[in-house]
Scaffold this active site. Sequence first.
Site, PDB file in Angstrom:
ATOM      1  N   GLU A  55       0.693  -1.463  -0.398  1.00  0.00           N
ATOM      2  CA  GLU A  55      -0.122   0.040  -0.016  1.00  0.00           C
ATOM      3  C   GLU A  55       0.834   1.254   0.055  1.00  0.00           C
ATOM      4  O   GLU A  55       0.541   2.046  -0.672  1.00  0.00           O
ATOM      5  CB  GLU A  55      -0.822  -0.013   1.128  1.00  0.00           C
ATOM      6  N   ALA A 168      17.195 -42.216  -8.819  1.00  0.00           N
ATOM      7  CA  ALA A 168      18.712 -42.310  -9.035  1.00  0.00           C
ATOM      8  C   ALA A 168      18.763 -43.662  -9.229  1.00  0.00           C
ATOM      9  O   ALA A 168      17.860 -44.705  -8.910  1.00  0.00           O
ATOM     10  CB  ALA A 168      19.478 -42.073  -7.621  1.00  0.00           C
ATOM     11  N   GLY A 299      17.151 -37.069   0.236  1.00  0.00           N
ATOM     12  CA  GLY A 299      17.302 -38.501  -0.368  1.00  0.00           C
ATOM     13  C   GLY A 299      15.903 -39.305  -0.142  1.00  0.00           C
ATOM     14  O   GLY A 299      15.137 -38.852   0.941  1.00  0.00           O
TER      15      GLY A 299
END
Length: 369
Positions: A55, A168, A299
């Site tokens: 604002e 992976a 992982g």
Amino acid sequence: MTDSDLFMPQALALAARAIGLSEPNPRVGCVLVAADGRTVLGQGHTQAAGQAHAEVMALRDAAARGQDVRGATAYVTLEPCSHHGRTGPCCDALIAAGIGRVVASLADPNQRVAGQGFARLRAAAIEVQTGPGAEASRELNIGFFSRMVRGTPWVRMKVAASLDGRTALDNGQSQWITGEAARADGHAWRARAGALLTGIGTVLEDDPLLTVRLAPVAHQPPLVVVDSRLETPPGARLFQPGRRVFIYTAGGDTARRASLEARGAQVVALPGPGGKVDLAGMLADLASREVGELHLEAGHKLNGSFVREGLVDEFLVYLAPRLLGQGRSLAEFGPLASLDAAPALDFHSVERIGADLRVIARAHGRDRF
């Protein structure tokens, strides 16, 4: 088409510019429109913490243009604040400027505001309307709402995987499963986070930077490492000049702690069952440190712990059009005794990003707060 249909999307687009800039404050945009309902007098978005809110930026923009805002309508994507924090109350600035009407997307969930901004505006004979753009504004600030309402960050788990869900190969090789466009998009999601989180396994195996490099960002998000035994090497690449690093641990000797603190890390002991870090306690602690969106890149073991404990709100998954067969999963948990025990998710969006798919799924009902 109403005036709100025209100007609130503009205010929301301005709010989006505060991503990666305004944290821990919400992302807010403001457009000031003359009484004729057509002329934009000024506009702005929230700046960095301690600097001007949307604002005030819009009022400054109008002043720089030589515009008189008396009687104007302010389209703002969140209730103007009513308290003294790092800056003064925005509702007071609008009142002093002579604004005649405020259209706001929704109320501020911060209990220090929570309708008080609207009340002060109405007490000053300013018309207040709420609702336009509410869903979009809440989505833009879902981490802020989570922190204020639930007392915990909005936890987003990012995963890059093959179509058969492998992150992976068995030998750990994972670079690169997805393409360049997906990687750049992933960095854009990093940029909007209040903090990035990874585990000690990723630190030891990959020695990652875990920074935002493929998207614009005003400052690097802090990094959080879950490291139960304080095994983070003091020479790890994650220690970057000026970057805040938090290491949550369940133990570790004082010499290791001292060596990490010498690198600038803040070490927090939160022991949980089995010699592991209390993950739920960690989330509460991060919320107390004003982290709204927590971006998890880890992982399969740490991912599995978050899933198993029901701590993931949203899954950001990039799926590559390839199959890896035997390899590492995106989250190691289970085995489950029945399909009914499987975590229930809702697809939030599915989009093509380069050659890959980006799937966003949320824990069922988790965003209803």
